[in-house]
Design a protein around this motif. Sequence first.
Motif, mmCIF file in Angstrom:
data_model
loop_
_atom_site.group_PDB
_atom_site.id
_atom_site.type_symbol
_atom_site.label_atom_id
_atom_site.label_comp_id
_atom_site.label_asym_id
_atom_site.label_seq_id
_atom_site.Cartn_x
_atom_site.Cartn_y
_atom_site.Cartn_z
ATOM 1 N N ALA A 187 36.258 46.111 29.653
ATOM 2 C CA ALA A 187 35.990 44.677 29.810
ATOM 3 C C ALA A 187 37.300 43.914 29.938
ATOM 4 O O ALA A 187 37.424 42.987 30.753
ATOM 5 C CB ALA A 187 35.180 44.165 28.630
ATOM 6 N N MET A 188 38.296 44.335 29.157
ATOM 7 C CA MET A 188 39.584 43.642 29.202
ATOM 8 C C MET A 188 40.233 43.838 30.578
ATOM 9 O O MET A 188 40.725 42.894 31.198
ATOM 10 C CB MET A 188 40.501 44.193 28.109
ATOM 11 N N CYS A 190 38.713 44.475 33.376
ATOM 12 C CA CYS A 190 37.957 43.713 34.378
ATOM 13 C C CYS A 190 38.306 42.223 34.311
ATOM 14 O O CYS A 190 38.394 41.553 35.338
ATOM 15 C CB CYS A 190 36.454 43.926 34.199
ATOM 16 N N ARG A 191 38.516 41.745 33.091
ATOM 17 C CA ARG A 191 38.888 40.322 32.966
ATOM 18 C C ARG A 191 40.258 40.090 33.611
ATOM 19 O O ARG A 191 40.429 39.187 34.431
ATOM 20 C CB ARG A 191 38.911 39.917 31.495
ATOM 21 N N GLU A 192 41.232 40.971 33.261
ATOM 22 C CA GLU A 192 42.598 40.821 33.811
ATOM 23 C C GLU A 192 42.606 40.904 35.335
ATOM 24 O O GLU A 192 43.331 40.193 36.011
ATOM 25 C CB GLU A 192 43.489 41.967 33.313
ATOM 26 N N ASN A 194 40.019 40.466 37.365
ATOM 27 C CA ASN A 194 39.011 39.640 38.025
ATOM 28 C C ASN A 194 37.922 40.481 38.712
ATOM 29 O O ASN A 194 37.584 40.234 39.874
ATOM 30 C CB ASN A 194 39.740 38.752 39.045
ATOM 31 N N LYS A 222 29.657 38.029 26.928
ATOM 32 C CA LYS A 222 30.226 37.068 27.880
ATOM 33 C C LYS A 222 31.181 37.723 28.875
ATOM 34 O O LYS A 222 31.593 37.121 29.856
ATOM 35 C CB LYS A 222 30.949 35.949 27.115
ATOM 36 N N GLU A 223 31.562 38.962 28.596
ATOM 37 C CA GLU A 223 32.535 39.652 29.460
ATOM 38 C C GLU A 223 31.851 40.431 30.578
ATOM 39 O O GLU A 223 32.500 40.932 31.478
ATOM 40 C CB GLU A 223 33.338 40.677 28.640
#
Length: 382
Positions: A187-188, A190-192, A194, A222-223
């Motif tokens: 998840a981290m 994917c967040r970094e 985008n 939420k991620e």
Amino acid sequence: MEKLPKKLQSKIDQRKAENALRALTFKGELVDFSSNDYLGFARSEDISKRASYLIKEVTPINGATGSRLLTGNHKLYGQLEDFLTEHYGSESALVFNSGYDANIGFFSSVPQRGDVVLYDELAHASIRDGIQMGHAKSFKFSHNDIDHLKERILSLRAQSSNESEIYVVTESVFSMDGDSPNLESMAMLCREQNCFLVVDEAHATGIFGQGRDMVSQLGLQKEVFARLITFGKAIGCHGAAVLGSPSLKEYLINFSRSFIYTTALSPHSLATVLAAHQYLKEQGEPVIQTLQENIGFFKSEATRLQLSEKFIQSNSAIHCALVIGNSNVKYMAQQLQSHGFDVKPILSPTVKEGEERLRFCLHAFNSKEEISRVLSLLKNLM
Ligand SMILES: Cc1ncc(COP(=O)(O)O)c(C=O)c1O
């Protein structure tokens, strides 16, 4: 007509030669170490009574009568989707007729031409089939390997236009291994980067996160762009839902063909899914606790009997012992079955050649004695 076209007959003959022919069998009276009914909900009289009450009260009809966009969207759909949204801490829920339907409907319609789907190499057939039906490019990444996933993302980012979206797909519990990815790291990443993360929770639904799923357990709601939960496993019924934003729901209602072009679920199925969730919320905790104890006991017995090395590491209800070769694994399963235990062999090509296995599914209703006995038998056979 009895005759099968030649090409089909030769495929069947090849399956037979590889000792990999699939055939239907009826459920016997053996001790269940193979069904997906992890919590015993499929056999719960309490849930059955609640479901009958719901049908009588809300929708006393037998069949859906049409697709959801026409006449099939009976009241229980609204009640169930509201319940699921709240229970799984999502923004919305859209019910599909099965997990297979949900995955093909999602992956064939959401990623667009020019987008890329990165999927775990062991992803379920329904995810792969959905991707194949769509227009996005797709690449595998090595099983549960975040470094490999990152490499793939960075190389795609270096090549592709800013317009291309990247979807990352994994399962929270893999159906044929029982293991899990590091969802927090994924998840981290994917967040970094985008990317849109999609998690198939089929084998985690109802079991993790106090009767929710793995994403809920880890607080990652939420991620994640979309979650697939299914009702044919721990929920003990049939059907599935995509959890995500209201705009994703609106998109799927408009473009997901496996949602649009099929008769809706019967009120009976929906009532059972809703009743099972109500039961899970009100009385599920001790049942989940018993399942977790059985998982712990299975692992400690495997260690005591020096079998741990044969098993793929897992904290879920699925535990697989590698027994190489279709003939060997079939023989072992037959031996366990002849002693009263329903353990299924998983053959190639369902898994890679050389990775055939015995798959033990654990349940809240399995006794400690049954677990000890089946593992002792396995030890003797090994
Ligand atoms: C990981 C995974 N996703 C999706 C599905 C399909 O779900 P259903 O059985 O509801 O069609 C399965 C079923 O085996 C599964 O294991």
